[in-house]
Design an enzyme around this catalytic site. Structure first.
Site, PDB file in Angstrom:
ATOM      1  N   HIS A  53       0.700  -1.265   0.059  1.00  0.00           N
ATOM      2  CA  HIS A  53       0.087   0.016  -0.072  1.00  0.00           C
ATOM      3  C   HIS A  53       0.842   1.286   0.219  1.00  0.00           C
ATOM      4  O   HIS A  53       2.031   1.413   0.327  1.00  0.00           O
ATOM      5  CB  HIS A  53      -0.988   0.018   1.283  1.00  0.00           C
ATOM      6  CG  HIS A  53      -0.442   0.034   2.625  1.00  0.00           C
ATOM      7  ND1 HIS A  53      -0.173  -0.998   3.168  1.00  0.00           N
ATOM      8  CD2 HIS A  53       0.015   0.905   3.476  1.00  0.00           C
ATOM      9  CE1 HIS A  53       0.189  -0.700   4.438  1.00  0.00           C
ATOM     10  NE2 HIS A  53       0.545   0.443   4.671  1.00  0.00           N
ATOM     11  N   HIS A  97       3.889   7.140   3.526  1.00  0.00           N
ATOM     12  CA  HIS A  97       4.802   5.944   3.449  1.00  0.00           C
ATOM     13  C   HIS A  97       4.481   5.071   2.621  1.00  0.00           C
ATOM     14  O   HIS A  97       3.413   5.374   1.795  1.00  0.00           O
ATOM     15  CB  HIS A  97       4.930   5.313   4.912  1.00  0.00           C
ATOM     16  CG  HIS A  97       3.848   4.455   5.581  1.00  0.00           C
ATOM     17  ND1 HIS A  97       2.817   5.070   6.189  1.00  0.00           N
ATOM     18  CD2 HIS A  97       3.156   3.229   5.109  1.00  0.00           C
ATOM     19  CE1 HIS A  97       1.781   4.270   6.687  1.00  0.00           C
ATOM     20  NE2 HIS A  97       2.039   3.390   6.082  1.00  0.00           N
ATOM     21  N   GLU A 148       7.627   1.190   5.139  1.00  0.00           N
ATOM     22  CA  GLU A 148       7.089   0.178   5.973  1.00  0.00           C
ATOM     23  C   GLU A 148       7.493  -1.186   5.129  1.00  0.00           C
ATOM     24  O   GLU A 148       6.951  -1.308   4.011  1.00  0.00           O
ATOM     25  CB  GLU A 148       5.411   0.205   6.077  1.00  0.00           C
ATOM     26  CG  GLU A 148       4.472  -0.656   6.999  1.00  0.00           C
ATOM     27  CD  GLU A 148       3.334  -0.321   7.350  1.00  0.00           C
ATOM     28  OE1 GLU A 148       2.722   0.345   6.385  1.00  0.00           O
ATOM     29  OE2 GLU A 148       2.406  -1.316   7.828  1.00  0.00           O
TER      30      GLU A 148
HETATM   31  C1  LIG Z   1       0.832  -0.395  11.446  1.00  0.00           C
HETATM   32  C2  LIG Z   1      -0.252  -0.141  10.948  1.00  0.00           C
HETATM   33  C3  LIG Z   1      -0.509   0.707   9.806  1.00  0.00           C
HETATM   34  C4  LIG Z   1      -0.210  -0.513   8.735  1.00  0.00           C
HETATM   35  O1  LIG Z   1      -0.103   0.067   7.596  1.00  0.00           O
HETATM   36  O2  LIG Z   1      -0.653  -1.699   9.004  1.00  0.00           O
HETATM   37  C5  LIG Z   1       0.235   1.780   9.483  1.00  0.00           C
HETATM   38  O3  LIG Z   1       0.791   2.071   8.287  1.00  0.00           O
HETATM   39  S1  LIG Z   1       0.418   2.847  10.829  1.00  0.00           S
HETATM   40  C6  LIG Z   1       1.231   4.175  10.187  1.00  0.00           C
HETATM   41  C7  LIG Z   1       1.629   5.330  11.461  1.00  0.00           C
HETATM   42  N1  LIG Z   1       3.080   4.793  12.132  1.00  0.00           N
HETATM   43  C8  LIG Z   1       4.183   5.060  11.950  1.00  0.00           C
HETATM   44  O4  LIG Z   1       4.379   5.811  10.930  1.00  0.00           O
HETATM   45  C9  LIG Z   1       5.257   4.508  12.575  1.00  0.00           C
HETATM   46  C10 LIG Z   1       6.781   4.811  12.274  1.00  0.00           C
HETATM   47  N2  LIG Z   1       6.922   6.215  12.047  1.00  0.00           N
HETATM   48  C11 LIG Z   1       7.449   6.932  12.957  1.00  0.00           C
HETATM   49  O5  LIG Z   1       8.030   6.214  13.906  1.00  0.00           O
HETATM   50  C12 LIG Z   1       7.318   8.414  13.011  1.00  0.00           C
HETATM   51  O6  LIG Z   1       6.542   8.987  11.983  1.00  0.00           O
HETATM   52  C13 LIG Z   1       8.803   8.836  12.388  1.00  0.00           C
HETATM   53  C14 LIG Z   1      10.175   8.814  13.326  1.00  0.00           C
HETATM   54  C15 LIG Z   1       9.149   8.284  10.959  1.00  0.00           C
HETATM   55  C16 LIG Z   1       8.952  10.446  12.180  1.00  0.00           C
HETATM   56  O7  LIG Z   1       8.513  11.070  13.468  1.00  0.00           O
HETATM   57  P1  LIG Z   1       8.055  12.740  13.577  1.00  0.00           P
HETATM   58  O8  LIG Z   1       7.296  13.070  12.383  1.00  0.00           O
HETATM   59  O9  LIG Z   1       7.926  12.872  14.921  1.00  0.00           O
HETATM   60  O10 LIG Z   1       9.307  13.572  13.243  1.00  0.00           O
HETATM   61  P2  LIG Z   1      10.909  13.567  13.373  1.00  0.00           P
HETATM   62  O11 LIG Z   1      11.299  14.846  13.998  1.00  0.00           O
HETATM   63  O12 LIG Z   1      11.314  12.429  14.392  1.00  0.00           O
HETATM   64  O13 LIG Z   1      11.499  13.179  11.855  1.00  0.00           O
HETATM   65  C17 LIG Z   1      12.572  13.236  11.514  1.00  0.00           C
HETATM   66  C18 LIG Z   1      13.000  13.584   9.930  1.00  0.00           C
HETATM   67  O14 LIG Z   1      12.191  12.711   9.353  1.00  0.00           O
HETATM   68  C19 LIG Z   1      11.221  13.462   8.738  1.00  0.00           C
HETATM   69  N3  LIG Z   1      10.048  12.791   8.399  1.00  0.00           N
HETATM   70  C20 LIG Z   1       8.968  12.460   9.517  1.00  0.00           C
HETATM   71  N4  LIG Z   1       8.040  11.450   8.889  1.00  0.00           N
HETATM   72  C21 LIG Z   1       8.321  11.420   7.600  1.00  0.00           C
HETATM   73  C22 LIG Z   1       7.696  10.918   6.561  1.00  0.00           C
HETATM   74  N5  LIG Z   1       6.583  10.299   6.626  1.00  0.00           N
HETATM   75  N6  LIG Z   1       8.051  10.900   5.415  1.00  0.00           N
HETATM   76  C23 LIG Z   1       9.486  11.581   4.946  1.00  0.00           C
HETATM   77  N7  LIG Z   1      10.012  12.209   6.032  1.00  0.00           N
HETATM   78  C24 LIG Z   1       9.527  12.036   7.430  1.00  0.00           C
HETATM   79  C25 LIG Z   1      11.086  14.625   9.543  1.00  0.00           C
HETATM   80  O15 LIG Z   1      10.566  15.834   8.581  1.00  0.00           O
HETATM   81  C26 LIG Z   1      12.582  14.950   9.808  1.00  0.00           C
HETATM   82  O16 LIG Z   1      13.241  15.585   8.751  1.00  0.00           O
HETATM   83  P3  LIG Z   1      14.259  16.763   9.085  1.00  0.00           P
HETATM   84  O17 LIG Z   1      14.725  16.901   7.699  1.00  0.00           O
HETATM   85  O18 LIG Z   1      15.097  16.321  10.112  1.00  0.00           O
HETATM   86  O19 LIG Z   1      13.123  17.700   9.528  1.00  0.00           O
HETATM   87 CO   LIG Z   2       1.063   1.354   6.474  1.00  0.00          CO
END
Ligand SMILES: CC[C@H](C(=O)O)C(=O)SCCNC(=O)CCNC(=O)[C@H](O)C(C)(C)COP(=O)(O)OP(=O)(O)OC[C@H]1O[C@@H](n2cnc3c(N)ncnc32)[C@H](O)[C@@H]1OP(=O)(O)O
Ligand SMILES: [Co+2]
Length: 134
Positions: free
Chosen positions: A7, A79, A130
């Site tokens: 997805h 993602h 993911e």
């Molecule tokens: C599993 C159930 C369901 C499924 O499909 O079955 C799902 O998919 S649930 C989806 C929701 N769960 C998650 O996304 C879990 C993993 N994600 C995380 O742990 C956080 O979102 C994380 C760590 C990727 C980002 O955390 P946060 O947004 O709080 O920001 P940070 O300051 O830690 O980010 C660091 C850096 O990464 C950039 N960033 C954040 N999110 C994304 C993204 N989705 N795509 C691309 N880049 C991303 C953020 O802008 C920061 O960049 P910087 O240049 O340092 O500003």
């Molecule tokens: Co997902």
């Protein structure tokens, strides 16, 4: 390591509005909402011939997608989920080359009842990945 695209996920501020766009404007089949407290989101899946679109809404301000939506208030692509035949082997291989597996590195059960892991976007061309074991 990588199989099909399972997805593509879009984070949205209001799930029902986004679901209505796909259902009513785009004429797609949209699943009923699924709350996933262990993941901090409510999701619906848009069924397509070759993959799915996952629409995600944060359950609360502690959701892992809350900060993303603060940065992107209208929503955005969040993602890509790839299928993998052995998620633990994939995690081991990725960690061995220094890629960051998010959380404690052990798979959780995702929306399809399968083990999933997330890989840090900064290690993969700014794209949150993911992996789902299928
Ligand atoms: C599993 C159930 C369901 C499924 O499909 O079955 C799902 O998919 S649930 C989806 C929701 N769960 C998650 O996304 C879990 C993993 N994600 C995380 O742990 C956080 O979102 C994380 C760590 C990727 C980002 O955390 P946060 O947004 O709080 O920001 P940070 O300051 O830690 O980010 C660091 C850096 O990464 C950039 N960033 C954040 N999110 C994304 C993204 N989705 N795509 C691309 N880049 C991303 C953020 O802008 C920061 O960049 P910087 O240049 O340092 O500003
Ligand atoms: Co997902």
């Amino acid at each position: 390591m990588l199989g099909r695209v399972n997805h593509i996920a879009i984070a949205v501020p209001i799930l029902e509005e986004a679901a209505a766009i796909y259902r009513d404007t785009l004429g797609a089949k949209v699943s009923a909402p699924q709350s996933l407290p262990e993941h901090g989101v409510t999701v619906v899946f848009v069924e397509l011939p070759n993959t799915k679109i996952e629409l995600l809404e944060p359950l609360d301000d502690l959701s892992p997608i809350a900060a993303f939506l603060q940065r992107n208030p209208a929503g955005g692509i969040h993602h890509i989920c790839y299928e993998t035949p052995d998620i633990n082997a994939a995690a081991e291989k990725l960690q061995a080359v220094g890629a960051r597996v998010l959380g404690d590195g052990t798979p959780k059960i995702g929306a399809h009842g399968k083990p999933v892991l997330f890989l840090h976007p900064k290690d993969f061309n700014g794209t949150l990945i993911e992996l789902e074991e299928v």
